[in-house]
Design a protein around this motif. Structure first.
Motif, short mmCIF file in Angstrom:
data_model
loop_
_atom_site.label_atom_id
_atom_site.label_comp_id
_atom_site.label_asym_id
_atom_site.label_seq_id
_atom_site.Cartn_x
_atom_site.Cartn_y
_atom_site.Cartn_z
N ALA A 150 -17.42 81.41 12.48
CA ALA A 150 -16.05 80.99 13.23
C ALA A 150 -15.61 79.39 13.03
CB ALA A 150 -16.14 81.51 14.35
N ASN A 151 -16.40 78.66 13.05
CA ASN A 151 -16.06 77.23 12.79
C ASN A 151 -15.77 76.70 11.56
OD1 ASN A 151 -17.85 73.90 13.18
ND2 ASN A 151 -15.75 74.59 13.74
N VAL A 152 -16.74 77.43 10.64
CA VAL A 152 -16.49 77.20 9.04
C VAL A 152 -15.11 77.82 8.72
CG1 VAL A 152 -17.08 78.10 6.73
CG2 VAL A 152 -18.71 77.30 8.48
N GLU A 153 -14.67 78.80 9.15
CA GLU A 153 -13.28 79.38 8.89
C GLU A 153 -12.20 78.55 9.40
OE1 GLU A 153 -13.97 83.56 10.42
OE2 GLU A 153 -14.37 84.20 8.50
N GLN A 154 -12.28 78.11 10.56
CA GLN A 154 -11.38 77.26 11.31
C GLN A 154 -11.25 75.82 10.34
OE1 GLN A 154 -13.07 76.75 15.20
NE2 GLN A 154 -12.69 78.84 15.62
N LEU A 155 -12.29 75.28 10.16
CA LEU A 155 -12.50 74.09 9.47
C LEU A 155 -11.82 74.28 7.95
CD1 LEU A 155 -15.96 72.52 10.32
CD2 LEU A 155 -13.63 71.80 11.03
N GLY A 156 -12.41 75.27 7.33
CA GLY A 156 -11.70 75.57 5.79
C GLY A 156 -10.29 75.76 5.91
N PHE A 158 -8.06 74.87 8.07
CA PHE A 158 -7.29 73.65 8.49
C PHE A 158 -7.10 72.58 7.36
CE2 PHE A 158 -6.75 69.56 10.50
CZ PHE A 158 -5.59 69.74 11.30
N PHE A 159 -8.23 72.20 6.84
CA PHE A 159 -8.29 71.21 5.80
C PHE A 159 -7.65 71.68 4.54
CE2 PHE A 159 -10.97 69.52 9.16
CZ PHE A 159 -10.76 68.04 8.92
N GLY A 160 -7.79 73.06 4.31
CA GLY A 160 -7.25 73.70 3.06
C GLY A 160 -5.64 73.49 3.34
N SER A 161 -5.17 73.73 4.44
CA SER A 161 -3.75 73.51 4.71
C SER A 161 -3.24 72.13 4.43
CB SER A 161 -3.39 74.04 5.86
OG SER A 161 -3.74 73.02 7.09
N LEU A 162 -4.06 71.29 4.65
CA LEU A 162 -3.71 69.67 4.35
C LEU A 162 -4.19 69.24 3.07
CD1 LEU A 162 -4.78 68.18 7.69
CD2 LEU A 162 -2.59 69.03 7.05
N ARG A 163 -4.78 70.17 2.23
CA ARG A 163 -5.24 69.79 0.80
C ARG A 163 -6.41 68.66 0.65
NH1 ARG A 163 0.02 70.56 -3.07
NH2 ARG A 163 0.48 72.75 -2.66
N LYS A 164 -7.21 68.75 1.90
CA LYS A 164 -8.19 67.82 2.06
C LYS A 164 -9.60 68.33 1.89
CE LYS A 164 -5.50 64.58 4.96
NZ LYS A 164 -5.60 63.55 3.85
N ARG A 196 -16.35 80.42 0.71
CA ARG A 196 -15.03 80.95 0.67
C ARG A 196 -14.01 80.08 0.65
NH1 ARG A 196 -17.51 85.22 3.80
NH2 ARG A 196 -16.74 84.12 5.80
N TYR A 197 -14.50 78.86 0.64
CA TYR A 197 -13.34 77.58 1.01
C TYR A 197 -13.97 76.44 -0.04
CZ TYR A 197 -12.09 80.04 5.11
OH TYR A 197 -11.70 81.15 6.12
N PRO A 198 -13.95 77.06 -1.27
CA PRO A 198 -14.19 75.82 -1.91
C PRO A 198 -13.48 74.53 -2.46
CG PRO A 198 -13.37 77.87 -3.30
CD PRO A 198 -13.47 78.01 -2.04
N ASP A 199 -12.27 74.87 -1.87
CA ASP A 199 -11.24 73.77 -2.26
C ASP A 199 -11.22 72.87 -1.04
OD1 ASP A 199 -10.50 74.39 -4.84
OD2 ASP A 199 -9.05 76.00 -3.67
N SER A 200 -11.91 73.31 0.19
CA SER A 200 -11.85 72.40 1.38
C SER A 200 -13.08 72.03 1.99
CB SER A 200 -10.83 73.17 2.28
OG SER A 200 -11.07 74.40 2.65
#
Length: 425
Positions: A150-156, A158-164, A196-200
């Protein structure tokens, strides 16, 4: 690691435990200009006092200890929450500073710290945004923990939406403990979620906190499991950082963590980071006992001679002696920790005398109760004690003493105030 450029704030005259502050601004590090002396009663008591020579000793002792094992030090800053002390730790050789919350991270960053390991999960939109704002600085290096999908998905997300990109460490835990994955199934689920969140999200290493365990054999088993996990993930190419971080160690078992982790003997693949925080001031209670245990079992500590020294005391006045065997002292729960043992009278000074004297155990002085602003101290009938005398008290558990003070005095061996330390709790 270097400390970023930083211009310190000024002494706040509204804080407790200070002397007279003139209308002009005085930098915290320039407090010596005020010529306050604790023994001359230039300072309002109660006051929290750090001894400069003992702080320096403890800084060098711990840095020398980790150097013996070839590991890095990221002291836990929650103990003092004082960026001035963080910078001193970094200047003495620390890899970075450990913290626990987004607020603490922000305070450290604005205090000149450029590498933070947040030994906690980053949860909640506002907390994530606070960290994201700091990551706009390319020189700021940040790590936090994850232990759930759950936390991984939230972080991935959120930071993906900011491209960070966010550096994360997987936290290992034990049944009945606090945070951390409990078994291989949870570990694999978190690993798959990060993938699943390689960009963030960048998996940077493995973290644990062994301090919840009470037996050495259990601590060593936990640590060895963490080493095996780290090696397996390295072999599988799961880490995005080279070398991968392997981090543990509170203030009670840091020697055991150093021993077990240092045996990995592969600095090119694994960077070991220890996180004790209370060593800076030490104490005469829980951490004095921990040091006794460390000296009994650790050969490196034994050969280093004099160990950590208690560097934080609380000075207060004798306020009343209403009964022959009882003195009331002008400090209380608003001023000192009381969760792990009550403060212990250590030095006695009568204004006008040449110097303080040590309080002997045979005198029977003992704090046996505390209220918000008063401490009850047992004395022997006829004790040489008067209203207006000053007593320095040693403390147990520095964390819960620091958080009661916005500004703390640093004194030299002559009790001259040389600096004022600001806290950010």
């Amino acid at each position: 690691m270097k400390v970023t450029n930083y211009q310190g704030p000024t002494i706040d005259p509204s804080s407790k435990g200070l002397g007279n502050v003139p209308g002009t601004s005085i930098q915290l590090t320039d407090a010596g200009r005020l010529e306050w002396n604790l023994l001359d009663e230039d300072v309002s008591l109660p006051a929290a006092v750090l001894y400069a020579d003992r702080i320096e000793h403890n800084l060098k002792w711990m840095q020398a200890f980790v150097a013996e094992y070839g590991v890095k030090l990221a002291p836990h800053g929650k103990t003092t929450m004082a960026p001035q002390l963080f910078r001193r730790q970094i200047e003495t050789g620390a890899w970075g500073i450990t913290l626990a919350t987004a607020h603490q991270v922000r305070a450290a960053y604005h205090g000149g710290v450029s590498r933070v390991l947040m030994a906690n999960q980053l949860v909640g939109k506002r907390n994530m945004l606070m960290v994201a704002e700091l990551l706009s600085d390319p020189d700021f290096e940040f790590y936090c923990l994850v232990d759930s999908v759950a936390n991984v998905e939230q972080l991935g997300t959120f930071f993906g939406s900011l491209r960070k990109e966010l550096n994360v460490l997987i936290e290992l835990g034990v049944p009945g403990g606090r945070t951390g994955v409990r078994d291989a199934a949870q570990l694999n689920a978190v690993l798959d979620a990060i993938a699943r969140y390689p960009d963030s999200l960048r998996l940077a290493g493995i973290e644990l906190y062994e301090g919840i365990l009470k037996e050495e054999q259990d601590v060593r088993a936990f640590l060895r499991g963490a080493v095996a996990t780290t090696r397996a993930l390295l072999d599988a190419g799961r880490f995005a950082r080279t070398p991968a971080i392997l981090s543990g160690a509170g203030s009670a078992w840091y020697d055991v963590v150093a021993e077990e982790f240092a045996q990995t003997a592969d600095a090119s693949r694994i960077e070991i980071v220890l996180r004790p925080g209370c060593y800076l001031t030490h104490d005469v209670g829980v951490y004095r006992k921990a040091q006794t245990d460390i000296f009994a079992r650790n050969p490196v500590a034994k050969k280093m001679g004099e160990g950590l020294l208690p560097a934080l005391q609380l000075w207060a006045y004798v306020q009343s002696i209403p009964e022959p065997d009882r003195a009331i002292i002008g400090f209380g729960k608003r001023d000192a920790a009381f969760d792990s043992g009550l403060p212990e009278p250590a030095r006695h000074y009568r204004p006008g005398n040449p110097a303080p004297r040590d309080v002997a155990a045979s005198e029977g002085w003992e704090v046996f109760g505390m209220m918000d602003q008063h401490a009850y101290m047992r004395i022997q009938a006829g004790a040489d004690l008067k209203v207006g005398d000053m007593i320095a008290f040693d403390i147990s558990h520095p964390c819960l003493t620091f958080d009661k003070w916005r500004q703390v005095l640093v004194v030299d061996p002559s009790y001259r105030v040389t600096e004022v330390i600001e806290t950010f709790f």
